[in-house]
Design a protein around this motif. Sequence first.
Motif: not given
Length: 270
Positions: A176-193
Amino acid sequence: MANTTAELDALLMQRSLTDAELLAAADAAADFRILPDATVIKIGGQSVIDRGRAALYPLVDEIVAARAKHKLLIGTGAGTRARHLYSIAAGLNLPAGVLSQLGASVADQNAAMLGQLLAKHGISMVDGAGMSAVPLYLEQVNGVVFSGMPPYGLWTRPAPAGVIPPYRTDAGCFLLAEQFGCKAMIYVKDENGLYTANPKTDAAATFIPKISVDEMLSRGLADSILEFPMLDLLKKARHVREVQVVNGLVPGNLTRALAGEHVGTIITAS
């Protein structure tokens, strides 16, 4: 531009859609970003939503505050209930397309719950045909909730092995982020990364602040925090060339990521 457009039009009329010259001409066409000021946020199902009120309420407050400055497309993961369904369906020898539908039903449930929590702030859940109204929602309230599972259903592409759908909510939100050409994609998880190993089971795991897709693959980290096919999508993307993974259980992390701070792990296409 006119010559390029005319050339592409001529090739489309005369050549196979897999013709190398046609593909090159299509690739050279100018990009158009539909929602260049929007950010897609994926709220993890198992990592956040399944934890209930303690995890989700603070994140809802953070989203409501953040939408004052940011246009947010908020996708939901499926989580533990989907894994239970996958286990039963796989045991019944059902195909990947059926499991995809089952997983989508759980991501839909999570989107419905998150949508209800955000309803009093004017942020609605949309699905199917409602996706066409996303620009209006963003213009009016700077936020909208959607189910992260890509709508492949029975037409999902099977994985090389097994019947678990390879394109799940990490991939759906990225697409969805790619097709809409969005500026950022953030994944909210339960680890620091991203870590060198699972920090929940390996005390020696080392945090990785930034890494490329190729380096993840070479180090055997391909499926350690995001779905493997999502990394392949990132590597081939035209608009969204990096993603950020943050710990949503730490207050303020999402706000900092939206502000452009390097919090968590950044995974780059190259």
